[in-house]
Design an enzyme around this catalytic site. Sequence first.
Site, PDB file in Angstrom:
ATOM      1  N   GLU A  74     -33.843  20.300   2.994  1.00 37.05           N
ATOM      2  CA  GLU A  74     -33.732  21.721   3.333  1.00 37.05           C
ATOM      3  C   GLU A  74     -32.435  22.317   2.805  1.00 37.05           C
ATOM      4  O   GLU A  74     -32.413  23.425   2.260  1.00 37.05           O
ATOM      5  CB  GLU A  74     -33.825  21.905   4.851  1.00 37.05           C
ATOM      6  CG  GLU A  74     -34.003  23.348   5.302  1.00 37.05           C
ATOM      7  CD  GLU A  74     -32.711  24.133   5.449  1.00 37.05           C
ATOM      8  OE1 GLU A  74     -32.767  25.375   5.487  1.00 37.05           O
ATOM      9  OE2 GLU A  74     -31.640  23.491   5.525  1.00 37.05           O
ATOM     10  N   ASP A 111     -31.618  16.198   6.631  1.00 34.83           N
ATOM     11  CA  ASP A 111     -30.572  16.204   5.604  1.00 34.83           C
ATOM     12  C   ASP A 111     -29.458  17.153   6.026  1.00 34.83           C
ATOM     13  O   ASP A 111     -29.644  18.016   6.889  1.00 34.83           O
ATOM     14  CB  ASP A 111     -31.138  16.612   4.246  1.00 34.83           C
ATOM     15  CG  ASP A 111     -31.582  18.072   4.213  1.00 34.83           C
ATOM     16  OD1 ASP A 111     -32.387  18.455   5.083  1.00 34.83           O
ATOM     17  OD2 ASP A 111     -31.120  18.835   3.334  1.00 34.83           O
TER      18      ASP A 111
END
Length: 465
Positions: A157, A92
């Site tokens: 994250e 991500d």
Amino acid sequence: MPVASLRGTVASLMEQARTDLTELVAFRSVADAQLEPPEECEKAAQWLVEKLVELGFSDATAARTPDGSKCVHGHVPGPPGTPTVLLYSHYDVQPPLGETHWISPIWQLTERDGRWYGRGAADCKGNIVMHLTALRALRAEYGEFPCTIKFLSEGSEEQGTGGLEEFVPPNADLLRADAILVVDTGNFAVGIPTLTTTLRGMTSVDVRLAALSSAMHSGMFGGPTPDPVLGLIKMLDSLHDERGNTTIDGLDANQTWPGVDYPAEQFRRDANVLDGVELVGDGSVADLLWARPTATVLGIDIPPVIGSSAAVQAGTAARVSVRVPPGITGLQAQDALVEHLRARVPWGLRCEIERVSVGDPFVGSLRGPAYDAMKASMEEACGHAMTTEGQGGSIPLCNVFANTYPDAEIMLFGVEEPKCLIHAPNESVDPTEIERTALAEALFLRRYATTTRDRASAAAVPEQR
């Protein structure tokens, strides 16, 4: 260990690395459904699963974590008697922060001045591509991996919602390893092999002040009326002295950094400090950046300049963050910050302080067979002595790894050197960092497997009398 052939193999894979990164950057994998469709993260996870299967990770899968995101994991067994290494990264990315600030398309890998631009090009998709390149090189050169490899990549994250942190403990055996490579940092400068050995923790609070039941005309009431904006400014000003040193009651701010120096002029360039603007604080840049607590005002709720009116505000708010060096927990720092602010509320203003987040600092491995193998491999790959640095950011997963696998050596490195501008517009990666880091990781996996196996064999030989 012969390195020339492996170096050539890694170099030959760089065109494939560029293709990989082009495909990965095209996924708008911001783990926030209000900003990008969740399908973008799903597609990035599936892309990674397919790449791992091609490399021999037959059990590669995308598993749902408690926050709803998916983590990609899989493993390939190594020869008997060799260690297990877990390779970590995340797929991500940060939001792009507006198209108008980007020189080239956000989601299209673009080469400019020898660098590859695009959101996630470094953080952390460049690190994923580095992993894939290192593994491909080992397979191409030797036909197999030298040890058991476990791969783990998460999908939330950057949002900090803790999906993987909650996934790891109940799946401890699935991810257990002798060495864990957290590849989400980078070198001190391009070509300077660097291990990040400490991470500052972080805590934040929201401070809300109220003085009036509604905003009042400043011409009619300004003067005796308590101004909550000025009250907030007084409170925030107490977090630093006139030199810019952090001054939170109960927090020591005199620590020193024992590792690499960070020259002030280099820091000014890396931090984009404007000409004529002074750096703040007493001590070296490294002391202030990696060894001491620092307070930052992240946001303030007051009317913007354009559109403001002649009024004393009824109330105001601010979010205050403190970065926490090793030696103090995030909760201890948060308690100190809350008490410091409460003690400085002026004029009897109504004050509410909400605890927003907290995370502990982390210290990585500084000795052991994996550390020795990594140091030698980094230096061999880069032709330069390895150094160490801290990082102002926090990676809460590191403490989860440390608590779940107390015997594992945990090391942080990667491709994210200062010019990458991670989290900012115009993020980029230097492809030579991908190449050198991939070579270092491949060399490490070979060297660590060999030395561990040799030690085990020596221990098994009866002592000669």
